[in-house]
Scaffold this motif. Structure first.
Motif, PDB file in Angstrom:
ATOM      1  N   GLN A   1      -7.468   1.417   5.133  1.00 33.30           N
ATOM      2  CA  GLN A   1      -7.322   1.021   3.733  1.00 33.30           C
ATOM      3  C   GLN A   1      -5.932   0.456   3.471  1.00 33.30           C
ATOM      4  O   GLN A   1      -5.779  -0.535   2.762  1.00 33.30           O
ATOM      5  CB  GLN A   1      -7.604   2.205   2.805  1.00 33.30           C
ATOM      6  N   LEU A   2      -4.913   1.061   4.047  1.00 36.95           N
ATOM      7  CA  LEU A   2      -3.538   0.581   3.864  1.00 36.95           C
ATOM      8  C   LEU A   2      -3.389  -0.824   4.433  1.00 36.95           C
ATOM      9  O   LEU A   2      -2.724  -1.674   3.828  1.00 36.95           O
ATOM     10  CB  LEU A   2      -2.551   1.544   4.525  1.00 36.95           C
ATOM     11  N   ASP A   3      -4.044  -1.096   5.556  1.00 32.77           N
ATOM     12  CA  ASP A   3      -4.035  -2.449   6.124  1.00 32.77           C
ATOM     13  C   ASP A   3      -4.677  -3.446   5.157  1.00 32.77           C
ATOM     14  O   ASP A   3      -4.159  -4.543   4.952  1.00 32.77           O
ATOM     15  CB  ASP A   3      -4.761  -2.487   7.472  1.00 32.77           C
ATOM     16  N   LYS A   4      -5.801  -3.056   4.537  1.00 36.62           N
ATOM     17  CA  LYS A   4      -6.467  -3.922   3.562  1.00 36.62           C
ATOM     18  C   LYS A   4      -5.574  -4.190   2.352  1.00 36.62           C
ATOM     19  O   LYS A   4      -5.678  -5.234   1.724  1.00 36.62           O
ATOM     20  CB  LYS A   4      -7.771  -3.293   3.091  1.00 36.62           C
ATOM     21  N   GLN A   5      -4.732  -3.224   2.018  1.00 38.65           N
ATOM     22  CA  GLN A   5      -3.833  -3.338   0.861  1.00 38.65           C
ATOM     23  C   GLN A   5      -2.488  -3.954   1.249  1.00 38.65           C
ATOM     24  O   GLN A   5      -1.565  -3.978   0.446  1.00 38.65           O
ATOM     25  CB  GLN A   5      -3.596  -1.948   0.243  1.00 38.65           C
ATOM     26  N   ASN A   6      -2.378  -4.438   2.468  1.00 37.56           N
ATOM     27  CA  ASN A   6      -1.134  -5.052   2.962  1.00 37.56           C
ATOM     28  C   ASN A   6       0.073  -4.129   2.832  1.00 37.56           C
ATOM     29  O   ASN A   6       1.179  -4.584   2.541  1.00 37.56           O
ATOM     30  CB  ASN A   6      -0.877  -6.378   2.248  1.00 37.56           C
ATOM     31  N   GLY A   7      -0.155  -2.828   3.027  1.00 38.64           N
ATOM     32  CA  GLY A   7       0.933  -1.852   3.012  1.00 38.64           C
ATOM     33  C   GLY A   7       1.459  -1.521   1.634  1.00 38.64           C
ATOM     34  O   GLY A   7       2.509  -0.888   1.506  1.00 38.64           O
ATOM     35  N   CYS A   8       0.713  -1.909   0.594  1.00 42.34           N
ATOM     36  CA  CYS A   8       1.193  -1.702  -0.780  1.00 42.34           C
ATOM     37  C   CYS A   8       0.339  -0.683  -1.528  1.00 42.34           C
ATOM     38  O   CYS A   8      -0.839  -0.516  -1.262  1.00 42.34           O
ATOM     39  CB  CYS A   8       1.183  -3.025  -1.534  1.00 42.34           C
ATOM     40  N   ASP A   9       0.969  -0.040  -2.498  1.00 43.54           N
ATOM     41  CA  ASP A   9       0.332   0.942  -3.366  1.00 43.54           C
ATOM     42  C   ASP A   9      -0.777   0.279  -4.184  1.00 43.54           C
ATOM     43  O   ASP A   9      -0.587  -0.804  -4.747  1.00 43.54           O
ATOM     44  CB  ASP A   9       1.406   1.520  -4.301  1.00 43.54           C
ATOM     45  N   ALA A  10      -1.944   0.927  -4.269  1.00 43.10           N
ATOM     46  CA  ALA A  10      -3.091   0.362  -4.980  1.00 43.10           C
ATOM     47  C   ALA A  10      -2.875   0.295  -6.489  1.00 43.10           C
ATOM     48  O   ALA A  10      -3.529  -0.491  -7.163  1.00 43.10           O
ATOM     49  CB  ALA A  10      -4.347   1.182  -4.674  1.00 43.10           C
ATOM     50  N   ILE A  11      -1.954   1.078  -7.033  1.00 39.37           N
ATOM     51  CA  ILE A  11      -1.699   1.058  -8.475  1.00 39.37           C
ATOM     52  C   ILE A  11      -0.537   0.135  -8.819  1.00 39.37           C
ATOM     53  O   ILE A  11      -0.665  -0.736  -9.676  1.00 39.37           O
ATOM     54  CB  ILE A  11      -1.411   2.481  -9.008  1.00 39.37           C
TER      55      ILE A  11
END
Length: 85
Positions: free
Chosen positions: A21-31
């Motif tokens: 999931q963190l890879d999908k978020q490019n290492g950024c916080d989802a909020i």
């Protein structure tokens, strides 16, 4: 990993889902969208459905938990809708 919900049975399962999931978020916080430093990432999930919502910085997760608890405690009795995802 498929798009279906994966059961989280072990620490290694949680670690793998969190990293995917963190890879999908490019290492950024989802909020906040801010980069998450190594070791400060947590896997956020809905406590009722157990559905994984994303990876958050530890502090974002704390804040989200407080908002959800406040909603259940102080608002739900008069606000008929659910708390938006």
């Amino acid at each position: 990993m498929t798009e279906s919900i994966k059961s989280l049975y072990s620490t290694s399962d949680v670690k793998q889902v969190r990293q995917d999931q963190l890879d999908k978020q490019n290492g950024c916080d989802a909020i906040t969208g801010l980069p998450i430093p190594i070791g400060h990432d947590v896997l956020d999930h809905d406590h009722d459905s157990q559905k994984v919502r994303g990876v958050l910085h530890r502090q974002s997760n704390v804040a989200l938990g407080r908002i959800e608890n406040m909603f259940k405690r102080d608002l739900k009795f008069w606000y008929p809708e659910s708390l938006p995802d």
